[in-house]
Every structure is written in structure tokens, then in C-alpha cells.
Design a protein around this motif. Structure first.
Motif, short mmCIF file in Angstrom:
data_model
loop_
_atom_site.label_atom_id
_atom_site.label_comp_id
_atom_site.label_asym_id
_atom_site.label_seq_id
_atom_site.Cartn_x
_atom_site.Cartn_y
_atom_site.Cartn_z
N GLY A 1 52.72 63.33 73.17
CA GLY A 1 51.42 63.68 73.24
C GLY A 1 50.63 63.79 74.47
O GLY A 1 51.31 63.34 75.47
N PRO A 2 49.21 63.49 74.58
CA PRO A 2 48.58 63.56 75.86
C PRO A 2 48.77 62.24 76.84
O PRO A 2 48.52 61.30 76.24
N VAL A 3 48.82 62.52 77.94
CA VAL A 3 48.62 61.38 78.98
C VAL A 3 47.35 61.54 79.75
O VAL A 3 47.08 62.85 80.09
N ALA A 4 47.10 60.51 80.29
CA ALA A 4 45.89 60.38 81.32
C ALA A 4 46.25 60.20 82.67
O ALA A 4 47.30 59.34 82.90
N ARG A 5 45.84 60.88 83.63
CA ARG A 5 46.35 60.46 85.15
C ARG A 5 44.74 60.40 86.02
O ARG A 5 43.85 61.08 85.69
#
Length: 533
Positions: A523-527
Motif C-alpha cells: 500500500g501507500p508509503v510516505a516520504r
């Protein structure tokens, strides 16, 4: 005695006992092949050893550790950690551990090659699966190589005696001393314990830290894994590294607690006055009634050898020991198991690693917090970067470090426990005094630690980057259930971006950017990037 750690196997018969007595208890091995072993079991559960070319590599219980098939047949697959070694041929024997009865003896071809299967580590030392399911150079066949370990035990006992602390063999080391007057052949480390004069857990922990500092001052290299237990690293004569664990024991009213599994009703006269035991030609102190401590540690069946023993600690004891002493090591056992396997360093760097290398100024040191297997650290070092890798698992980055040392590349590994303030402050002060520009990378770190660990990531970053520098972080987004990633070896749980931003800003950081990217596996990851000025 209640609330003791008991061995896992229930000796329940596969065939009713009366019928087994009539027919005779028996284990028959039908087949051994690349997918595992198939056997028929009649009678009580028993432990067997599997030998490759005459060496014990693995042991298992024929009922507890197998899966039922048709009739009496059962199947067990080779453990995952054995799979990478099964390339070639070997003489495979199956032997009952207690009686020594040979059940099977066959030359087996696992792959289409004539090479002999060899269970050796990267130093060329013979290894076997130990009681924890890890490959280690077990004591069997080591002979004089373990003399430095026994020397270290004597030196540690003497150093503690100078501090009015009396240490004695515990756990498997006491078991071997009482049952065999030697180290257990299938064991891979040594254990000492001491009875604390304190009863409050906080005082027991403070004493353990005091003893660790005293041993460090004498030149011992140590590694702490709970508030009341730490490991002393010992190098054997052929270069193998062996662990010597020192466990605190203490009374809470009439209950004895011993890190890390015992919480049992216990009489003080079973410990004092001390007697002696022997390990080979060495003599050590021992509890007044060693069999009582072994019952508390292993259950009533401690006299029967069991190289596949499993601890089953009562939940209430686990909760107490976790709350008292293990709060500084969340998820450590998961990550130690995950990082015990082979490191795949040749799969290329992560996208974040490439971004950091592209944006970091020339000559900037890369500080990799939560280095894991060290895939990114190894890649940065190959690009000519000076790299400092941090982790709270001792074996983290070991393969990358070996390659870097062989190639003369500037890669250093240091321990850091983000849930222990003394570790955060100590390493933060050390790295803040290093000269030159730097960047700090936290890839799948914020989502691999606790809330306290995340707060200390921000604190450590503020110390490390107070002369300038940038933090790059990447983590799973909340809400995300705990998952296992293919490129991150342990469990991860999603984190709220707002929480991370607030933590960084509270430590004087300025968030420069936050982006969200799709991730094909979880799923989505934050950077996120931030800086300190």
C-alpha cells in the motif's frame, strides 16, 4: 510448583497406548527427499535427530513438529533456514535422540549435482540448528575451541564476586553441568545467573546496568537485550563468536523470577547455601538444589535430553517480565529472527537510497538508522560515501560490513536502541561531534518501532543534525494493518504523517516536503524530508 516453563511436546500417542503396547511403539521413516521427511509413528511422541554425513543438523518431535497425513503417516518439511544449504548430495540418517536407535540411513540427492552438502557459515565453521532454530556452531565437536568461553565464564564470575555478586551457571549451561558435567552438545551459548539482593524490578534493572558497566570497564564487549539481562561477546580460538548471557534472578515474596522465562513459587533454601557443579574440568558455583531450578526452567522432564525443546512460558509470567524489563526492546525478537537469514545485497538499492545519493552534498556522511541487512548501506559505500549504519540487532548489516572491509570501503556499524534514552543520548552526542556534512536516513524505521521509538528518532535526528543536515524518512501510511514486506524483513505498521511532522517540529526540525507513493506490496508509503539549522 505452578507457573513454570514447560516443554512443548505433549506425549500423546498417535495410536492409543493400549494398542501401541500390543503392537509395539515404532517410528518408521518412509521417505527422505528434497521436500522433507515422511514417517509413520506409533506410540508416544519422541524427538529424533537428522544427521547429514554423520553430523547432527536438526532435531524435531515426530508428532508435535509434523503434519498428519493418511493413516499413521506424517510429514515434516525441511526448516526454511536449511533450504539454502540443500544443494547436492548427502548421507541422511534419522536417529532417536534418547536411545540412539538408527531409524533411517540413505544417500539422498537433493539436486542434480555431485557436490556434498556442507552446513558451514561464512567463516567455514560447521554449524547446526540450535534450540532457538538458528544456525550456530554448536558445542558438539568443538573440543578445545570452547576453552576461551569457559575462561570468560570464570573471569566474569570473578569480576562479579569482587562486586559482592555471586554468579552460577543457569539454563542450558546448568542443565549440561548437572546432567552431563559438560556443555550440551546441541547448545550454542553459555548462561550465567545471579540472585539480586533487590526485590523491586527497577532496582534489579539498575543493578544489571551497573554490572554491565563494570564488565565493560574490564574490556568485555556486551550487548543488552532487556533491563535485566545482557550478553557478553566471547571470541573462541578459531575466531567463532560465542555469547555468554548474564541473567538477573530475584525474589518477589516467595516467587522466584529469572530472566527470561521463569516465574515460579520457590524456596530460598533451594538456592542457598550454594554448592558446586562441573563443566568439563572446571568447577563453578551452583544452587543448593540445582534440580529445583531446572524444574522451574524446563519442567519435570528436564532429565530427558531434548535438543528441540520449546519454552512455553505462562502468559502471566510473560506479561510481568515484559512490563518490568522488556519495554526497551519492542519487536527485537522478531527482527533478530528476520535478520538471521542470508542478506540479499545484490538486488540493488532502494529508490530512497538513490534519491539520498543524488541530493546529498559531495563528501556528506550517510547515517543509516535501522540499517537492517545493509543493502542500502553497502550501495552507498560502493558509491564512495562514508556510511555509518545503526541498528539494535547485533547481526544487522554484518554481511555488508564484511564486504566493505574486504573492499576497503568506509562503512561503520554501531548499536543504537531507540527505546532506550541512554543509547539515544550517547550516540547522538557522539555523532554530533563528527566533522563534515551529513544526511540521516530512516527507511522503514518509524513504522518498525514504538511510539516512544518514533519520538526518539526525532530526538536523535535533532542531535545528529544540529550543525546542519537533512533527514530522509520513508514509512508505511496509517491506517495500515501490520504487514510483512518482501524488502523489509520484519513486521511494519502504518504511521500517521501528522504524528511524524509534530515530533520533528517539537525537536526543532523544519519539514521540507512530504509525498505519498504507491507501493506494490503493502500500500501507500510516505516520504518525508526535514532539516535543522
Amino acid at each position: 510448583m505452578d507457573n513454570v516453563a514447560r516443554s512443548g511436546p505433549r506425549r500423546r500417542p498417535v495410536v492409543p497406548r493400549r494398542l501401541a503396547r500390543h503392537l509395539g511403539a515404532r517410528i518408521h521413516v518412509h521417505a527422505v527427499g528434497p521436500d522433507g521427511l515422511t514417517l509413520a509413528v506409533r506410540g508416544p511422541d519422541r524427538v529424533v535427530d537428522v544427521l547429514f554425513d554423520g553430523r547432527r543438523i536438526w532435531s524435531f518431535w515426530v508428532v508435535r513438529d509434523t503434519r498428519g497425513q493418511v493413516g499413521l503417516r506424517r510429514h515434516v518439511a525441511w526448516p526454511d533456514r536449511m533450504q539454502r544449504f540443500l544443494d547436492g548430495r548427502s548421507r541422511v540418517e534419522v536417529v532417536e535422540h534418547v536411545t540412539g536407535t538408527r531409524l533411517h540411513d540413505q544417500e539422498v540427492a537433493f539436486t542434480d549435482t555431485d557436490r556434498r552438502i556442507a552446513f558451514v557459515n561464512n567463516r567455514g565453521l560447521e554449524i547446526s540448528l540450535d534450540k532457538s532454530g538458528r544456525f550456530s556452531p554448536t558445542f558438539s565437536g568443538r573440543g578445545d575451541q570452547v576453552a576461551p568461553l569457559l575462561d570468560a565464564m570464570e573471569e566474569v564470575v570473578a569480576a562479579l564476586a569482587a562486586l559482592d555478586v555471586t554468579a552460577f551457571p543457569a539454563w542450558g549451561t546448568l542443565l549440561g553441568a548437572v546432567r552431563e558435567q559438560n556443555l550440551l552438545g546441541h547448545d550454542s551459548d553459555a548462561d550465567l545467573a545471579y540472585l539480586s539482593s533487590y526485590t523491586a524490578p527497577v532496582d534489579v534493572a539498575r543493578e544489571s546496568f551497573r554490572l554491565q558497566r563494570a564488565l565493560n570497564a574490564k574490556g568485555f564487549v556486551t550487548y543488552r537485550y532487556s533491563g535485566a539481562a545482557f550478553r557478553i561477546q566471547v571470541t573462541e580460538s578459531d575466531g567463532a563468536t560465542r555469547g555468554l548471557d548474564l541473567f538477573a534472578a530475584f525474589f518477589d515474596h516467595d516467587r522466584l523470577y529469572v530472566m527470561g522465562e521463569v516465574g515460579a513459587d520457590y524456596r530460598r533454601e533451594w538456592l542457598w547455601p550454594l554448592t558446586t557443579c562441573r563443566i568439563g574440568d572446571r568447577e563453578f558455583a551452583a544452587p543448593a538444589r540445582p534440580e529445583k531450578l531446572l524444574e522451574a526452567s524446563y519442567g519435570l522432564g528436564w532429565r530427558v535430553p531434548d535438543p528441540a525443546f520449546r519454552f512455553r512460558t505462562p502468559p502471566d509470567v510473560t506479561r510481568r517480565l515484559d512490563a518490568w524489563f522488556r519495554g526497551t526492546a519492542p519487536h527485537r525478537a522478531d527482527w533478530e529472527r528476520a535478520l538471521a537469514g542470508p542478506a540479499h545485497l545484490g538486488t540493488g538499492p532502494s529508490a530512497l537510497a538513490r534519491l539520498v545519493h543524488a541530493e546529498a552534498p559531495p563528501g556528506a556522511t550517510v547515517v543509516d538508522v535501522g540499517t537492517g541487512h545493509g543493502r542500502d548501506a553497502w550501495w552507498w559505500a560502493r558509491q564512495g560515501r562514508t556510511v555509518i549504519g545503526y541498528d539494535f540487532v547485533p547481526r544487522a548489516g554484518a554481511a555488508a560490513l564484511r564486504r566493505a572491509e574486504a573492499a576497503g570501503l568506509p562503512l561503520t556499524l554501531r548499536p543504537l536502541n531507540l527505546t532506550e534514552l541512554r543509547s539515544v543520548y550517547g550516540e547522538g552526542a557522539w555523532i554530533s561531534r563528527r566533522q563534515g556534512p551529513r544526511v540521516l536516513v530512516a527507511r522503514h524505521l518509524l513504522d518498525a518501532t514504538s511510539a516512544a521509538g518514533r519520538a526518539n528518532v526525532a530526538r536523535f535526528a535533532a542531535m545528529a543534525l544540529r550543525r546542519g543536515g537533512r533527514l530522509y524518512a520513508e514509512f508505511l501510511l496509517a491506517p495500515t494493518e501490520q504487514v510483512d514486506r518482501t524488502d523489509a524483513p520484519g513486521p511494519l505498521a502504518g504511521v500517521d504523517v501528522a504524528e511524524v511532522v509534530a515530533l520533528l517540529e517539537a525537536q526543532g526540525g523544519r519539514v521540507l516536503s512530504t509525498t505519498v507513493a504507491a507501493d506494490g506490496t503493502t500500500g501507500p508509503v510516505a516520504r518525508l524530508s526535514a532539516e535543522w539549522r
